[in-house]
Design a protein around this motif. Structure first.
Motif, PDB file in Angstrom:
ATOM      1  N   HIS A 196     -19.988 -35.080 -19.586  1.00 49.83           N
ATOM      2  CA  HIS A 196     -19.419 -35.321 -18.257  1.00 49.83           C
ATOM      3  C   HIS A 196     -19.832 -34.233 -17.275  1.00 49.83           C
ATOM      4  N   THR A 197     -20.032 -33.026 -17.775  1.00 39.31           N
ATOM      5  CA  THR A 197     -20.463 -31.925 -16.914  1.00 39.31           C
ATOM      6  C   THR A 197     -21.860 -32.203 -16.364  1.00 39.31           C
ATOM      7  N   ILE A 198     -22.745 -32.656 -17.227  1.00 40.80           N
ATOM      8  CA  ILE A 198     -24.115 -32.970 -16.797  1.00 40.80           C
ATOM      9  C   ILE A 198     -24.109 -34.124 -15.799  1.00 40.80           C
ATOM     10  N   ARG A 199     -23.317 -35.153 -16.061  1.00 41.74           N
ATOM     11  CA  ARG A 199     -23.235 -36.289 -15.128  1.00 41.74           C
ATOM     12  C   ARG A 199     -22.681 -35.842 -13.772  1.00 41.74           C
ATOM     13  N   PHE A 200     -21.711 -34.933 -13.786  1.00 45.29           N
ATOM     14  CA  PHE A 200     -21.177 -34.400 -12.531  1.00 45.29           C
ATOM     15  C   PHE A 200     -22.265 -33.656 -11.761  1.00 45.29           C
ATOM     16  N   TRP A 201     -23.026 -32.808 -12.460  1.00 46.44           N
ATOM     17  CA  TRP A 201     -24.100 -32.061 -11.808  1.00 46.44           C
ATOM     18  C   TRP A 201     -25.143 -32.994 -11.219  1.00 46.44           C
ATOM     19  N   LYS A 252     -24.349 -33.743  -7.730  1.00 49.81           N
ATOM     20  CA  LYS A 252     -24.389 -32.618  -6.794  1.00 49.81           C
ATOM     21  C   LYS A 252     -25.801 -32.093  -6.534  1.00 49.81           C
ATOM     22  N   PHE A 253     -26.651 -32.089  -7.539  1.00 51.45           N
ATOM     23  CA  PHE A 253     -27.986 -31.498  -7.425  1.00 51.45           C
ATOM     24  C   PHE A 253     -29.035 -32.612  -7.369  1.00 51.45           C
ATOM     25  N   LYS A 254     -29.693 -32.732  -6.222  1.00 53.76           N
ATOM     26  CA  LYS A 254     -30.672 -33.804  -6.035  1.00 53.76           C
ATOM     27  C   LYS A 254     -31.915 -33.612  -6.904  1.00 53.76           C
ATOM     28  N   GLN A 255     -32.137 -32.407  -7.408  1.00 57.09           N
ATOM     29  CA  GLN A 255     -33.305 -32.133  -8.248  1.00 57.09           C
ATOM     30  C   GLN A 255     -33.147 -32.724  -9.647  1.00 57.09           C
ATOM     31  N   LEU A 256     -31.950 -33.090 -10.018  1.00 50.80           N
ATOM     32  CA  LEU A 256     -31.656 -33.589 -11.352  1.00 50.80           C
ATOM     33  C   LEU A 256     -31.646 -35.117 -11.328  1.00 50.80           C
ATOM     34  N   LYS A 257     -32.729 -35.698 -11.825  1.00 54.20           N
ATOM     35  CA  LYS A 257     -32.876 -37.151 -11.821  1.00 54.20           C
ATOM     36  C   LYS A 257     -33.298 -37.635 -13.211  1.00 54.20           C
ATOM     37  N   LYS A 278     -35.233 -28.163 -17.563  1.00 57.83           N
ATOM     38  CA  LYS A 278     -35.520 -26.902 -16.848  1.00 57.83           C
ATOM     39  C   LYS A 278     -34.580 -26.752 -15.645  1.00 57.83           C
ATOM     40  N   VAL A 279     -34.361 -27.833 -14.902  1.00 62.75           N
ATOM     41  CA  VAL A 279     -33.442 -27.806 -13.757  1.00 62.75           C
ATOM     42  C   VAL A 279     -32.021 -27.519 -14.237  1.00 62.75           C
ATOM     43  N   LEU A 280     -31.610 -28.146 -15.338  1.00 64.61           N
ATOM     44  CA  LEU A 280     -30.279 -27.899 -15.886  1.00 64.61           C
ATOM     45  C   LEU A 280     -30.108 -26.442 -16.314  1.00 64.61           C
ATOM     46  N   LYS A 281     -31.140 -25.867 -16.899  1.00 69.51           N
ATOM     47  CA  LYS A 281     -31.081 -24.459 -17.296  1.00 69.51           C
ATOM     48  C   LYS A 281     -30.893 -23.569 -16.066  1.00 69.51           C
ATOM     49  N   MET A 282     -31.562 -23.911 -14.980  1.00 69.31           N
ATOM     50  CA  MET A 282     -31.417 -23.133 -13.754  1.00 69.31           C
ATOM     51  C   MET A 282     -30.008 -23.284 -13.182  1.00 69.31           C
ATOM     52  N   ILE A 283     -29.469 -24.490 -13.237  1.00 66.11           N
ATOM     53  CA  ILE A 283     -28.105 -24.720 -12.745  1.00 66.11           C
ATOM     54  C   ILE A 283     -27.117 -23.891 -13.565  1.00 66.11           C
ATOM     55  N   ILE A 284     -27.273 -23.909 -14.875  1.00 61.67           N
ATOM     56  CA  ILE A 284     -26.392 -23.125 -15.747  1.00 61.67           C
ATOM     57  C   ILE A 284     -26.528 -21.638 -15.429  1.00 61.67           C
ATOM     58  N   PHE A 285     -27.760 -21.190 -15.232  1.00 63.58           N
ATOM     59  CA  PHE A 285     -27.992 -19.783 -14.903  1.00 63.58           C
ATOM     60  C   PHE A 285     -27.279 -19.397 -13.612  1.00 63.58           C
ATOM     61  N   LEU A 286     -27.415 -20.228 -12.587  1.00 57.15           N
ATOM     62  CA  LEU A 286     -26.798 -19.916 -11.298  1.00 57.15           C
ATOM     63  C   LEU A 286     -25.268 -19.943 -11.375  1.00 57.15           C
ATOM     64  N   LEU A 287     -24.736 -20.957 -12.039  1.00 60.68           N
ATOM     65  CA  LEU A 287     -23.288 -21.122 -12.072  1.00 60.68           C
ATOM     66  C   LEU A 287     -22.615 -20.174 -13.065  1.00 60.68           C
ATOM     67  N   LYS A 288     -23.141 -20.097 -14.255  1.00 62.82           N
ATOM     68  CA  LYS A 288     -22.487 -19.316 -15.318  1.00 62.82           C
ATOM     69  C   LYS A 288     -22.902 -17.847 -15.300  1.00 62.82           C
ATOM     70  N   ASP A 289     -24.204 -17.581 -15.293  1.00 60.66           N
ATOM     71  CA  ASP A 289     -24.685 -16.200 -15.392  1.00 60.66           C
ATOM     72  C   ASP A 289     -24.546 -15.440 -14.080  1.00 60.66           C
ATOM     73  N   THR A 332     -20.976 -20.364  -6.780  1.00 60.85           N
ATOM     74  CA  THR A 332     -20.238 -21.613  -6.641  1.00 60.85           C
ATOM     75  C   THR A 332     -21.246 -22.759  -6.665  1.00 60.85           C
ATOM     76  N   ILE A 333     -20.758 -23.957  -6.871  1.00 62.30           N
ATOM     77  CA  ILE A 333     -21.645 -25.120  -6.846  1.00 62.30           C
ATOM     78  C   ILE A 333     -22.297 -25.244  -5.480  1.00 62.30           C
ATOM     79  N   ARG A 334     -21.509 -25.037  -4.440  1.00 61.25           N
ATOM     80  CA  ARG A 334     -22.041 -25.135  -3.076  1.00 61.25           C
ATOM     81  C   ARG A 334     -23.171 -24.124  -2.835  1.00 61.25           C
TER      82      ARG A 334
END
Length: 130
Positions: free
Chosen positions: A31-36, A39-44, A61-72, A76-78
């Protein structure tokens, strides 16, 4: 199109690979991936019959970057959305530095410039009246 279906992974496989696992029941947090995705147009992902999602290496690769930005980086998502929309190509080599700090410094510089411009206008008006 994609040459080999083995290059594609299901949403559960991707969640497991990225460590997006519920700690209590050990199930993937799909559900987390589906939510992202919303929000992120790069994830298709590729959505085939019966609405099953398949992710390419680029999507991962895009998901790894999202995780890096949000978690590491603690963004914020915004903030992550803004950064991904502006600097997608520049983000690849930045895992060693603080993206959040660079983003904040850039915003501070922009705000400082605007404040200085306002001060100059105010000072300019005062000197003309005197």
């Amino acid at each position: 199109m994609i040459k080999n279906k083995n290059q594609l992974k299901t949403i559960s496989q991707v969640a497991n690979e990225l460590g997006l696992i519920n700690k209590k029941n050990k199930k993937p947090l799909t559900h987390t991936i589906r939510f992202w995705e919303t929000k992120f147009k790069q994830l298709k992902p590729l959505i085939l019959s019966s609405n099953r999602r398949y992710y390419s290496a680029n999507n991962i690769k895009v998901l790894k970057m999202i995780i890096f930005l949000l978690k590491d980086q603690g963004m914020t998502i915004r903030g992550a959305i803004k950064l991904m929309n502006v600097n997608v190509k520049e983000l690849d080599g930045t895992k060693g530095s603080s993206i959040k700090a660079a983003y904040i410094i850039k915003n501070i510089k922009n705000r400082s410039k605007k404040i200085l411009d306002k001060i100059k206008k105010i000072n300019g008006k005062k000197t003309h009246k005197s």
